[in-house]
Write a protein that holds these residues in place. Sequence first.
Motif, PDB file in Angstrom:
ATOM      1  N   LEU A 203       0.848  -1.240   0.030  1.00 59.06           N
ATOM      2  CA  LEU A 203      -0.152  -0.028   0.087  1.00 59.06           C
ATOM      3  C   LEU A 203       0.862   1.279   0.043  1.00 59.06           C
ATOM      4  CD1 LEU A 203      -2.780  -1.112   2.473  1.00 59.06           C
ATOM      5  CD2 LEU A 203      -3.241  -0.617  -0.198  1.00 59.06           C
ATOM      6  N   THR A 204       1.921   1.018   0.400  1.00 56.61           N
ATOM      7  CA  THR A 204       2.931   2.393   0.530  1.00 56.61           C
ATOM      8  C   THR A 204       3.210   2.927  -0.880  1.00 56.61           C
ATOM      9  OG1 THR A 204       4.977   1.005   0.633  1.00 56.61           O
ATOM     10  CG2 THR A 204       4.047   1.802   2.467  1.00 56.61           C
ATOM     11  N   THR A 205       3.129   1.861  -2.158  1.00 59.72           N
ATOM     12  CA  THR A 205       3.440   2.107  -3.473  1.00 59.72           C
ATOM     13  C   THR A 205       1.914   2.650  -4.104  1.00 59.72           C
ATOM     14  OG1 THR A 205       2.632   0.095  -4.256  1.00 59.72           O
ATOM     15  CG2 THR A 205       4.971   0.243  -3.549  1.00 59.72           C
ATOM     16  N   LYS A 206       0.845   2.753  -3.375  1.00 55.88           N
ATOM     17  CA  LYS A 206      -0.287   2.941  -3.890  1.00 55.88           C
ATOM     18  C   LYS A 206      -0.676   4.858  -3.894  1.00 55.88           C
ATOM     19  CE  LYS A 206      -1.429  -1.169  -5.132  1.00 55.88           C
ATOM     20  NZ  LYS A 206      -1.486  -1.475  -6.880  1.00 55.88           N
ATOM     21  N   SER A 207      -1.424   5.004  -4.293  1.00 53.66           N
ATOM     22  CA  SER A 207      -2.006   6.330  -3.936  1.00 53.66           C
ATOM     23  C   SER A 207      -2.851   6.533  -2.707  1.00 53.66           C
ATOM     24  CB  SER A 207      -2.737   6.983  -5.243  1.00 53.66           C
ATOM     25  OG  SER A 207      -4.007   6.329  -5.401  1.00 53.66           O
ATOM     26  N   ASP A 208      -3.201   7.579  -2.162  1.00 55.36           N
ATOM     27  CA  ASP A 208      -4.292   7.580  -1.191  1.00 55.36           C
ATOM     28  C   ASP A 208      -5.587   7.488  -1.518  1.00 55.36           C
ATOM     29  OD1 ASP A 208      -2.257   7.937   0.614  1.00 55.36           O
ATOM     30  OD2 ASP A 208      -2.224  10.063   0.766  1.00 55.36           O
ATOM     31  N   SER A 209      -5.836   7.156  -2.956  1.00 51.54           N
ATOM     32  CA  SER A 209      -7.275   6.973  -3.309  1.00 51.54           C
ATOM     33  C   SER A 209      -7.820   5.547  -2.717  1.00 51.54           C
ATOM     34  CB  SER A 209      -7.114   6.680  -4.697  1.00 51.54           C
ATOM     35  OG  SER A 209      -8.484   6.057  -5.327  1.00 51.54           O
ATOM     36  N   ARG A 210      -8.907   5.861  -2.078  1.00 51.65           N
ATOM     37  CA  ARG A 210      -9.913   4.842  -1.581  1.00 51.65           C
ATOM     38  C   ARG A 210     -10.116   3.631  -2.526  1.00 51.65           C
ATOM     39  NH1 ARG A 210     -14.727   2.648   0.164  1.00 51.65           N
ATOM     40  NH2 ARG A 210     -15.116   2.269   2.231  1.00 51.65           N
ATOM     41  N   GLU A 211     -10.160   4.147  -3.754  1.00 56.52           N
ATOM     42  CA  GLU A 211     -10.606   2.969  -4.615  1.00 56.52           C
ATOM     43  C   GLU A 211      -9.242   1.983  -4.856  1.00 56.52           C
ATOM     44  OE1 GLU A 211     -11.232   6.207  -5.227  1.00 56.52           O
ATOM     45  OE2 GLU A 211     -13.431   5.906  -4.919  1.00 56.52           O
ATOM     46  N   ASP A 212      -7.965   2.491  -4.798  1.00 57.98           N
ATOM     47  CA  ASP A 212      -6.944   1.677  -4.956  1.00 57.98           C
ATOM     48  C   ASP A 212      -6.951   0.743  -3.735  1.00 57.98           C
ATOM     49  OD1 ASP A 212      -6.141   2.693  -7.480  1.00 57.98           O
ATOM     50  OD2 ASP A 212      -4.606   4.093  -6.324  1.00 57.98           O
ATOM     51  N   TRP A 213      -7.408   1.156  -2.521  1.00 62.90           N
ATOM     52  CA  TRP A 213      -7.283   0.533  -1.372  1.00 62.90           C
ATOM     53  C   TRP A 213      -8.212  -0.589  -1.467  1.00 62.90           C
ATOM     54  CZ3 TRP A 213      -4.521   1.949   3.585  1.00 62.90           C
ATOM     55  CH2 TRP A 213      -3.392   2.708   3.352  1.00 62.90           C
ATOM     56  N   VAL A 214      -9.517  -0.109  -1.882  1.00 57.51           N
ATOM     57  CA  VAL A 214     -10.590  -1.127  -1.935  1.00 57.51           C
ATOM     58  C   VAL A 214     -10.083  -2.352  -2.863  1.00 57.51           C
ATOM     59  CG1 VAL A 214     -12.923  -1.577  -3.018  1.00 57.51           C
ATOM     60  CG2 VAL A 214     -12.343   0.477  -1.199  1.00 57.51           C
ATOM     61  N   ARG A 215      -9.587  -2.157  -3.922  1.00 61.82           N
ATOM     62  CA  ARG A 215      -9.168  -3.103  -4.797  1.00 61.82           C
ATOM     63  C   ARG A 215      -7.956  -4.038  -4.117  1.00 61.82           C
ATOM     64  NH1 ARG A 215      -9.708   0.663  -9.252  1.00 61.82           N
ATOM     65  NH2 ARG A 215      -7.567   1.552  -8.528  1.00 61.82           N
TER      66      ARG A 215
END
Length: 272
Positions: A203-215
């Motif tokens: 998750l440190t490589t992801k944006s703070d977009s909730r959609e990315d975290w949901v995936r």
Amino acid sequence: MRWQCKSKNSSPASSRQVSAMTGFGGSGKTTLANQVYQKAGRLFNCQAFVSVSQNPDIRKILRSMLSQIRKEDFPISRSSDEAWLINSMRDFLKDKRYLIVIDDIWSIQAWKTIKCALLENSCGSRIIVTTRNVSVAKSCCFPRLDLAYELRPLTEADSKILFFTRVFGSVEKCPLHLNEISTEIIKKCGGLPLAIITIGSLLTTKSDSREDWVRVRNSIGRGLEKNPHVEEMERILSLSYNDLTLQLKTCLLYLSMYPEDYEVQMEDLVRR
């Protein structure tokens, strides 16, 4: 784990003692053993940390232990057979207060062989064993079965601290819009430190977009939450691997050429 030890300059206080930590893969056994090893090592005359793994090379393990306690490289030679290594260690340790960590041991037979080299003395020496097998843990500690510790999953509170510290640096830095989804991800990790660290690193490589975290949340099964077995841990590691770039995937695959617990030389890996 409660750990009692006196200064290495004090008079001998007790006989050699063996403690064992047991738990499934990724539960933090090696990390905890290493923490004790680093913090308590200065209280002993000599120390060694060796990994055994599922198919151990006992001769190599004994040679590594001897090199560490004597603080000098020990080259491979015909004279350094198993019996010679055991006798050399016993002779060196007879008047020493030592700390030995035997990590990831899988069989009672491997323990019995290594145990022969660890001379019992009255100098207050300590041995720490980590294993996934409860029977092996009890065999190592026998007859002091109270010294066999079972590592349990982290509580939800501790899981949150580990997760948020890995992803954001602290619990307080988690954005409000990611708080709820973070809690759902943490629950799916089932209190397993390796799963929490792996997902947190992803998750440190992801944006703070909730959609990315949901995936990411949807990609994790519920196996660890209910039954912490290897299959679900492999699923999480695969998720992390599949998220790598093509170059990093290739680099990581080269590591599969090396045996478990092998010390990989950077120059050798780069050449490959």
